[in-house]
Enzyme design. Structure first.
Site, PDB file in Angstrom:
ATOM      1  N   PRO A  89       9.523   6.634  -3.003  1.00  0.00           N
ATOM      2  CA  PRO A  89       8.127   6.176  -2.975  1.00  0.00           C
ATOM      3  C   PRO A  89       7.758   5.146  -4.034  1.00  0.00           C
ATOM      4  CG  PRO A  89       8.265   8.317  -4.004  1.00  0.00           C
ATOM      5  CD  PRO A  89       9.655   7.981  -3.528  1.00  0.00           C
ATOM      6  N   CYS A  90       8.307   3.961  -3.914  1.00  0.00           N
ATOM      7  CA  CYS A  90       8.033   2.940  -4.913  1.00  0.00           C
ATOM      8  C   CYS A  90       6.597   2.420  -4.832  1.00  0.00           C
ATOM      9  CB  CYS A  90       9.045   1.799  -4.827  1.00  0.00           C
ATOM     10  SG  CYS A  90       9.144   0.998  -3.253  1.00  0.00           S
ATOM     11  N   HIS A  91       5.869   2.768  -3.773  1.00  0.00           N
ATOM     12  CA  HIS A  91       4.468   2.358  -3.703  1.00  0.00           C
ATOM     13  C   HIS A  91       3.623   3.061  -4.771  1.00  0.00           C
ATOM     14  CE1 HIS A  91       4.610   6.007  -1.202  1.00  0.00           C
ATOM     15  NE2 HIS A  91       3.344   6.184  -1.543  1.00  0.00           N
TER      16      HIS A  91
END
Length: 90
Positions: A47-49
């Protein structure tokens, strides 16, 4: 398991915070975290967001900043719903 896995659903961190989670306390740690995020081939599973700039602004999401904002809003709304659905403490 990566340091990014420690950033839970509906939570965010900064690139510097992510570097520190990974044990990188060097001045360039935030930049290295950003480079690693740019190479992330699995945008939803990893989940790099959830990683923001130091000032809290949205930066550098391969899926597009509109999609990053939508994912963060979705997670935030889900957490608020969960919090509202919990029974009150006695």
């Amino acid at each position: 398991m990566t340091a990014l896995d420690d950033v839970g659903y509906g939570q965010t961190t900064t690139y510097r915070g992510l570097a520190l989670l990974a044990g990188d306390n060097e001045p360039q740690g935030a930049q290295r975290a950003g480079i690693a995020m740019a190479r992330n081939p699995i945008l939803i599973r990893v989940p790099c967001h959830r990683v923001l700039a130091a000032d809290g602004s949205l930066r550098g999401y391969r899926g597009g900043l509109d999609r990053k904002r939508a994912l963060l809003d979705l997670e935030s709304a889900a957490r608020q719903t969960e919090a509202g659905a919990q029974p009150a403490a006695a």
